[in-house]
Design an enzyme around this catalytic site. Sequence first.
Site, PDB file in Angstrom:
ATOM      1  N   ASP A  64      -1.350 -27.185   9.202  1.00 24.87           N
ATOM      2  CA  ASP A  64      -1.004 -26.575  10.484  1.00 24.87           C
ATOM      3  C   ASP A  64       0.443 -26.083  10.546  1.00 24.87           C
ATOM      4  OD1 ASP A  64      -3.543 -27.481  10.948  1.00 24.87           O
ATOM      5  OD2 ASP A  64      -3.023 -28.819  12.597  1.00 24.87           O
ATOM      6  N   ASP A  69       0.470 -21.054  14.085  1.00 21.53           N
ATOM      7  CA  ASP A  69       0.167 -22.172  13.193  1.00 21.53           C
ATOM      8  C   ASP A  69      -0.226 -21.593  11.842  1.00 21.53           C
ATOM      9  OD1 ASP A  69       0.575 -23.883  15.305  1.00 21.53           O
ATOM     10  OD2 ASP A  69      -1.382 -24.884  15.142  1.00 21.53           O
ATOM     11  N   HIS A 110      -7.157 -22.123  14.915  1.00 22.29           N
ATOM     12  CA  HIS A 110      -7.200 -22.254  13.457  1.00 22.29           C
ATOM     13  C   HIS A 110      -8.400 -21.522  12.848  1.00 22.29           C
ATOM     14  CE1 HIS A 110      -4.569 -26.098  13.963  1.00 22.29           C
ATOM     15  NE2 HIS A 110      -3.927 -24.967  14.283  1.00 22.29           N
ATOM     16  N   ASP A 143      -9.668 -21.709   9.883  1.00 21.50           N
ATOM     17  CA  ASP A 143     -10.464 -22.352   8.838  1.00 21.50           C
ATOM     18  C   ASP A 143     -11.738 -23.042   9.321  1.00 21.50           C
ATOM     19  OD1 ASP A 143      -8.930 -24.323  10.029  1.00 21.50           O
ATOM     20  OD2 ASP A 143      -7.760 -24.769   8.228  1.00 21.50           O
ATOM     21  N   CYS A 189      -7.485 -28.619   6.618  1.00 26.03           N
ATOM     22  CA  CYS A 189      -6.381 -28.997   7.504  1.00 26.03           C
ATOM     23  C   CYS A 189      -5.547 -30.137   6.921  1.00 26.03           C
ATOM     24  CB  CYS A 189      -6.920 -29.454   8.859  1.00 26.03           C
ATOM     25  SG  CYS A 189      -7.767 -28.195   9.812  1.00 26.03           S
TER      26      CYS A 189
END
Length: 366
Positions: free
Chosen positions: A121, A199, A248, A250, A351
């Site tokens: 992150d 991020d 995020h 991902d 992560c």
Amino acid sequence: MSTLNNPPSACPVNSHNEWDPLEEVIVGSLENAMFPDWKTINEVTVPPGEWELIEKRIGGVGIPYPKEYVEAARKDRAEFIHILEAEGVIVRQVDNADFAAPFATPAWQMSSGFCAANPRDPFLVVGNEIIETPMADRARYFESWAYRSLFKEYFHAGAKWTAAPKPQLLDELYDANYTLPGKDEEMRYIVTEFEPVFDAADCVRCGRDIFMQLSNVTNRAGMTWLQRHLGDGYRVHAIENLSPEAIHIDTTFMPLAPGKLLINPEWIDVKKLPPILKSWDILVAPDPLPNKDPLKVVSDWISINFLMLDEERIIVEKTQEPLIKALKSWGFKPIPCSFDSYYPFLGAFHCATLDVRRRGELQSYF
């Protein structure tokens, strides 16, 4: 060609994409993890009203995570590290940090931090450079302290070490009148364009091309900063997420190997992908099985938050059998690992790691 002034072997930091053979990785820590007491962003990254229920399950805000959560996550983390080391990857550990300590800026104060469970992150590795990103979450303002020993070591060994402008995170950054966009409205998020924020977990790397998602922690100013910082040798492409709860990339958009991209069909409209991806195979992830996160703080699409060890080997949650079957049919070699217990700490395999070194050089794949 490599961007390094010296051969890649001369620097311990060298990572250009998500799939070159992984040689060294940082794995996050669960030590001194605190349940965040600042929830401006968290409230809009879960379904409406859910964050209050999550707080009740944990027993309050600004307190240490319950021991049973930490111990269960430690067990999964240990299994993950065992697999990494068995596959020949060097695993590095972060320092313990006092996330219970209060801190403040001239404009606001926090009773505690969060944790160092998810190094993906706050940090982005591009070639031989470690970039500390300007995160939008006040509770994570000093999270980088847990990594300082490692980064100083990498710096003295030849790595570049950069920090984006530290954001003020004033109230103006957050839309006080934010409401979820309607079905036919343009997508919007809680962060404004007050200052650059992003991020690193909203970025995935494909050599000279970096794909970056706008979300509740990443704005266009942050995307512009990254493009200007990296310069003309790189291209930063915007990815549109169909979910107003986006945080995020991902769990949505994951390059697996040259020419192969996995997408979450619920949150990605293939027709709106950057035209540069037209030559790639678009693999559609199967519907995830419900995860066993006791807090229900992450989406079931955490299923595709996995870590590539190379162009074939991929670490994936062992309960996601439809995904494992699909990956095998696409020519990959999935390595199952338990990780459900890590989810209360807001991350999965991608992560929870920062790939410091992959064996490869900077290339263009388009």
